[in-house]
Design an enzyme around this catalytic site. Structure first.
Site, PDB file in Angstrom:
ATOM      1  N   LYS A  64     100.743  11.993  47.890  1.00 45.74           N
ATOM      2  CA  LYS A  64     100.481  11.198  49.094  1.00 45.74           C
ATOM      3  C   LYS A  64     101.749  10.586  49.692  1.00 45.74           C
ATOM      4  O   LYS A  64     101.884  10.513  50.915  1.00 45.74           O
ATOM      5  CB  LYS A  64      99.447  10.120  48.791  1.00 45.74           C
ATOM      6  N   ASP A 101      92.107   6.634  53.263  1.00 45.94           N
ATOM      7  CA  ASP A 101      91.729   6.039  51.978  1.00 45.94           C
ATOM      8  C   ASP A 101      91.476   4.535  52.115  1.00 45.94           C
ATOM      9  O   ASP A 101      90.545   3.995  51.515  1.00 45.94           O
ATOM     10  CB  ASP A 101      92.840   6.234  50.943  1.00 45.94           C
TER      11      ASP A 101
END
Length: 268
Positions: A64, A101
């Site tokens: 990420k 997220d």
């Protein structure tokens, strides 16, 4: 054809994202296709994305932060988080990064009335969780097995500790595991005695891993904490990503995101 999409990670065979996105494409009559890609550590993420002719992708552990660094542009909350879990290709070669997220997690816990939180781990997922909690004025402490990666959180104003040096001075309403401990093993994210002490005075336990009762959640359950795995977060972030993938042709706002999430919940 709307395009080809995928989720990147290592490991990745456990990912349910293809089921969620392909089912939503079918339900909405859209001609998209979504798959999994196992990316070897050291492989260039951006190069792999472009060579596969993808229109968008999700990115999971451990890539990420790499995804954030390889964007042409970063939008939204991802700018403060420093990690992207969603890529969208615009104008053939302009790669835009987002983070779904953060909001995906907050939607899961917003009714809990949390006064403070403890996050275990300091990776890209921890950044998303920490920053969304901070944005809602929830005091948050982080612990990690090493000092590596903690500097980001210190700079952002969080209280941070290495696991071995952490001695809690207060109770935490929610304990959040953002590490991969328990995904493909029977490990706890920190020392068992330490975790038992934290669970003895906590209220909630949340593990971002989904689809199984991890050792972390099993221990929390033994102390009668209210426990959640990452299923709902997975669906929330997926629905938000899906809307970004389709926004050029299909954008009807929050109510539509809720409908996409309900479709995804049917298949998971």
């Amino acid at each position: 054809m709307l395009g080809f999409f995928a989720v990147y990670g290592n490991p990745i065979t456990h990912s349910k994202s293809p089921f969620l996105h392909n089912y939503a494409f079918t339900k909405l009559g859209l001609s998209g296709y979504y798959s999994r890609i196992l990316l070897d550590k050291g492989t260039n993420l951006r190069q792999n994305f472009l060579s596969n002719g993808l229109s968008g992708a999700n990115i999971t552990l451990p890539f990420k932060e790499e995804a954030f660094n390889q964007c042409d542009e970063v939008r939204g909350v991802a700018q403060n988080i420093g990690a992207c879990n969603t890529w969208v290709l615009e104008d053939k070669n302009h790669l835009v990064g987002y983070n779904t997220d953060a909001q995906g997690f907050y939607e899961c816990i917003k009714e809990y009335k949390i006064k403070n939180a403890l996050i275990i781990g300091a990776g890209g997922s921890a950044k998303a969780v920490a920053m969304i909690l901070q944005s809602h004025n929830i005091p948050t402490t982080l612990i990690n097995r090493s000092v590596q990666n903690l500097s980001f959180f210190v700079h952002k104003g969080f209280e941070c500790y290495v696991n071995s040096e952490f001695k809690p001075t207060c109770s935490y309403d929610i304990l959040i595991n953002t590490t991969s401990a328990g995904l493909n093993d029977n490990l706890l994210p920190c020392d068992e005695s330490q975790l038992k002490e934290l669970c003895s005075c906590g209220k909630y336990a949340f593990d971002l891993i989904y689809g199984k009762c991890t050792p972390f959640l099993a221990l929390a359950q033994s102390f009668h904490l209210s426990c959640s795995d990452g299923k709902e977060m997975l669906i929330n972030q997926a629905a938000l990503s899906f809307e970004l993938f389709c926004k050029q042709k299909y954008n009807k706002g929050n109510l539509e995101i809720q409908r996409i999430a309900s479709f995804m919940n049917e298949i998971l």
